[in-house]
Design a protein around this motif. Structure first.
Motif, PDB file in Angstrom:
ATOM      1  N   VAL A   1       1.140   8.928  -6.622  1.00 53.07           N
ATOM      2  CA  VAL A   1       1.627  10.313  -6.605  1.00 53.07           C
ATOM      3  C   VAL A   1       2.618  10.515  -7.754  1.00 53.07           C
ATOM      4  N   GLY A   2       3.508   9.551  -7.956  1.00 54.75           N
ATOM      5  CA  GLY A   2       4.469   9.639  -9.055  1.00 54.75           C
ATOM      6  C   GLY A   2       3.801   9.700 -10.420  1.00 54.75           C
ATOM      7  N   MET A   3       2.658   9.021 -10.567  1.00 53.67           N
ATOM      8  CA  MET A   3       1.945   9.050 -11.847  1.00 53.67           C
ATOM      9  C   MET A   3       1.458  10.459 -12.184  1.00 53.67           C
ATOM     10  N   ALA A   4       1.160  11.252 -11.156  1.00 52.98           N
ATOM     11  CA  ALA A   4       0.752  12.643 -11.400  1.00 52.98           C
ATOM     12  C   ALA A   4       1.902  13.463 -11.976  1.00 52.98           C
ATOM     13  N   PHE A   5       3.127  12.943 -11.856  1.00 57.27           N
ATOM     14  CA  PHE A   5       4.315  13.647 -12.341  1.00 57.27           C
ATOM     15  C   PHE A   5       5.016  12.883 -13.464  1.00 57.27           C
ATOM     16  N   GLY A   6       4.298  11.973 -14.122  1.00 52.83           N
ATOM     17  CA  GLY A   6       4.838  11.328 -15.310  1.00 52.83           C
ATOM     18  C   GLY A   6       5.183   9.855 -15.201  1.00 52.83           C
ATOM     19  N   ALA A   7       5.115   9.267 -14.020  1.00 53.02           N
ATOM     20  CA  ALA A   7       5.391   7.830 -13.907  1.00 53.02           C
ATOM     21  C   ALA A   7       4.265   7.043 -14.578  1.00 53.02           C
ATOM     22  N   HIS A   8       4.560   5.815 -14.997  1.00 55.78           N
ATOM     23  CA  HIS A   8       3.513   4.948 -15.517  1.00 55.78           C
ATOM     24  C   HIS A   8       3.715   3.545 -14.949  1.00 55.78           C
ATOM     25  N   ALA A   9       2.605   2.819 -14.805  1.00 56.65           N
ATOM     26  CA  ALA A   9       2.616   1.521 -14.126  1.00 56.65           C
ATOM     27  C   ALA A   9       2.483   0.366 -15.110  1.00 56.65           C
ATOM     28  N   HIS A  10       3.167  -0.734 -14.783  1.00 54.36           N
ATOM     29  CA  HIS A  10       3.062  -1.988 -15.526  1.00 54.36           C
ATOM     30  C   HIS A  10       3.084  -3.122 -14.512  1.00 54.36           C
ATOM     31  N   VAL A  11       2.349  -4.169 -14.794  1.00 54.31           N
ATOM     32  CA  VAL A  11       2.412  -5.373 -13.974  1.00 54.31           C
ATOM     33  C   VAL A  11       3.502  -6.264 -14.541  1.00 54.31           C
TER      34      VAL A  11
ATOM     35  N   LEU B   1       0.828  -1.215   0.000  1.00 53.58           N
ATOM     36  CA  LEU B   1       0.000   0.000   0.000  1.00 53.58           C
ATOM     37  C   LEU B   1       0.857   1.258   0.000  1.00 53.58           C
ATOM     38  N   LEU B   2       1.955   1.257   0.759  1.00 54.15           N
ATOM     39  CA  LEU B   2       2.875   2.403   0.724  1.00 54.15           C
ATOM     40  C   LEU B   2       3.412   2.617  -0.690  1.00 54.15           C
ATOM     41  N   GLY B   3       3.799   1.539  -1.348  1.00 52.21           N
ATOM     42  CA  GLY B   3       4.310   1.632  -2.705  1.00 52.21           C
ATOM     43  C   GLY B   3       3.250   2.104  -3.692  1.00 52.21           C
ATOM     44  N   LEU B   4       2.019   1.624  -3.529  1.00 48.70           N
ATOM     45  CA  LEU B   4       0.945   2.049  -4.433  1.00 48.70           C
ATOM     46  C   LEU B   4       0.617   3.528  -4.254  1.00 48.70           C
TER      47      LEU B   4
ATOM     48  N   ARG C   1       9.778   5.417 -14.723  1.00 52.47           N
ATOM     49  CA  ARG C   1       9.965   6.868 -14.818  1.00 52.47           C
ATOM     50  C   ARG C   1       9.491   7.566 -13.543  1.00 52.47           C
ATOM     51  N   PHE C   2       9.728   6.909 -12.399  1.00 50.22           N
ATOM     52  CA  PHE C   2       9.381   7.526 -11.118  1.00 50.22           C
ATOM     53  C   PHE C   2      10.233   8.784 -10.973  1.00 50.22           C
ATOM     54  N   PRO C   3       9.620   9.928 -10.702  1.00 46.05           N
ATOM     55  CA  PRO C   3      10.322  11.214 -10.850  1.00 46.05           C
ATOM     56  C   PRO C   3      11.193  11.667  -9.684  1.00 46.05           C
TER      57      PRO C   3
ATOM     58  N   ALA D   1      16.082   2.020  -8.365  1.00 49.77           N
ATOM     59  CA  ALA D   1      14.785   1.467  -8.010  1.00 49.77           C
ATOM     60  C   ALA D   1      14.704   1.221  -6.511  1.00 49.77           C
ATOM     61  N   ILE D   2      13.480   1.230  -6.009  1.00 48.56           N
ATOM     62  CA  ILE D   2      13.215   0.866  -4.627  1.00 48.56           C
ATOM     63  C   ILE D   2      11.962   0.011  -4.612  1.00 48.56           C
ATOM     64  N   THR D   3      11.966  -1.014  -3.792  1.00 46.32           N
ATOM     65  CA  THR D   3      10.842  -1.933  -3.682  1.00 46.32           C
ATOM     66  C   THR D   3      10.110  -1.683  -2.378  1.00 46.32           C
ATOM     67  N   LEU D   4       8.786  -1.665  -2.459  1.00 46.16           N
ATOM     68  CA  LEU D   4       7.918  -1.581  -1.281  1.00 46.16           C
ATOM     69  C   LEU D   4       6.853  -2.659  -1.444  1.00 46.16           C
ATOM     70  N   GLY D   5       7.030  -3.772  -0.750  1.00 47.73           N
ATOM     71  CA  GLY D   5       6.102  -4.893  -0.886  1.00 47.73           C
ATOM     72  C   GLY D   5       6.120  -5.421  -2.306  1.00 47.73           C
ATOM     73  N   ASN D   6       4.944  -5.453  -2.925  1.00 49.15           N
ATOM     74  CA  ASN D   6       4.827  -5.925  -4.300  1.00 49.15           C
ATOM     75  C   ASN D   6       4.751  -4.770  -5.291  1.00 49.15           C
ATOM     76  N   THR D   7       5.415  -3.662  -4.953  1.00 43.45           N
ATOM     77  CA  THR D   7       5.550  -2.540  -5.877  1.00 43.45           C
ATOM     78  C   THR D   7       7.023  -2.189  -6.009  1.00 43.45           C
ATOM     79  N   ILE D   8       7.392  -1.744  -7.191  1.00 47.77           N
ATOM     80  CA  ILE D   8       8.760  -1.300  -7.455  1.00 47.77           C
ATOM     81  C   ILE D   8       8.669   0.080  -8.081  1.00 47.77           C
ATOM     82  N   LEU D   9       9.347   1.051  -7.468  1.00 52.72           N
ATOM     83  CA  LEU D   9       9.415   2.403  -7.992  1.00 52.72           C
ATOM     84  C   LEU D   9      10.755   2.530  -8.711  1.00 52.72           C
ATOM     85  N   HIS D  10      10.715   2.769 -10.024  1.00 50.51           N
ATOM     86  CA  HIS D  10      11.927   2.738 -10.838  1.00 50.51           C
ATOM     87  C   HIS D  10      12.051   4.041 -11.612  1.00 50.51           C
ATOM     88  N   THR D  11      13.203   4.665 -11.569  1.00 50.07           N
ATOM     89  CA  THR D  11      13.392   5.951 -12.236  1.00 50.07           C
ATOM     90  C   THR D  11      13.605   5.816 -13.740  1.00 50.07           C
ATOM     91  N   GLY D  12      13.937   4.636 -14.206  1.00 54.67           N
ATOM     92  CA  GLY D  12      14.223   4.436 -15.627  1.00 54.67           C
ATOM     93  C   GLY D  12      13.030   3.934 -16.416  1.00 54.67           C
TER      94      GLY D  12
END
Length: 146
Positions: free
Chosen positions: A30-40, A22-25, A51-53, A59-70
């Motif tokens: 919030v990152g999507m509001a600034f250009g990030a996009h999600a993929h499963v 949930l923290l990662g989601l 493209r996490f801004p 990259a950083i992992t939070l549970g079953n989410t990964i926030l990646h700048t690339g």
């Protein structure tokens, strides 16, 4: 005694780490509001926000989410030991390294973050990072006390 099917273990692990996911989601939304996009990504058992801004890159992992700048988790990166000058190791991929963290979260659930921080946080000395690098290099050994 029969072995628990892998699918049941994965579902249990995903349920156990829901607070972290949930923290990662939230961060990903919030990152999507600034250009990030999600993929499963099924192999990583994770929702990846590309493209996490924020952050220094990577990259950083939070549970079953990964926030990646690339743009792709399949991009090469160096191990922590290599970057610190402790070893000369072949490049790994973000996908392999972060998949190990997803597995660690699924095993430890809400205990992951306190244990990770107690082991030194983002550092070459952190047993979680060493295990993730080992897994990325060999495909085995994601458990930090192995």
């Amino acid at each position: 005694m029969a072995r628990v099917p892998l699918a049941v273990a994965r579902i249990a692990g995903m349920a156990w780490t829901v607070p972290n996911t949930l923290l990662g989601l939230i961060a990903g939304a919030v990152g999507m509001a600034f250009g990030a996009h999600a993929h499963v990504r099924g192999r990583e058992c994770a929702i990846v926000f590309h493209r996490f801004p924020w952050g220094p890159g990577g990259a950083i992992t939070l549970g079953n989410t990964i926030l990646h700048t690339g743009d792709s988790l399949d991009s090469p990166c160096m191990t922590y030991a290599h970057r610190a000058g402790h070893a000369h190791e072949a490049p790994i991929t973000y996908a392999d390294h972060e998949r190990a963290h997803v597995f660690q979260y699924m095993a430890l659930g809400p205990l992951f973050l306190p244990l990770y921080l107690a082991c030194g946080g983002v550092s070459v000395r952190n047993r979680f990072e060493r295990a993730a690098d080992r897994y990325a290099l060999t495909g085995r050994g994601w458990w930090p006390w192995g």
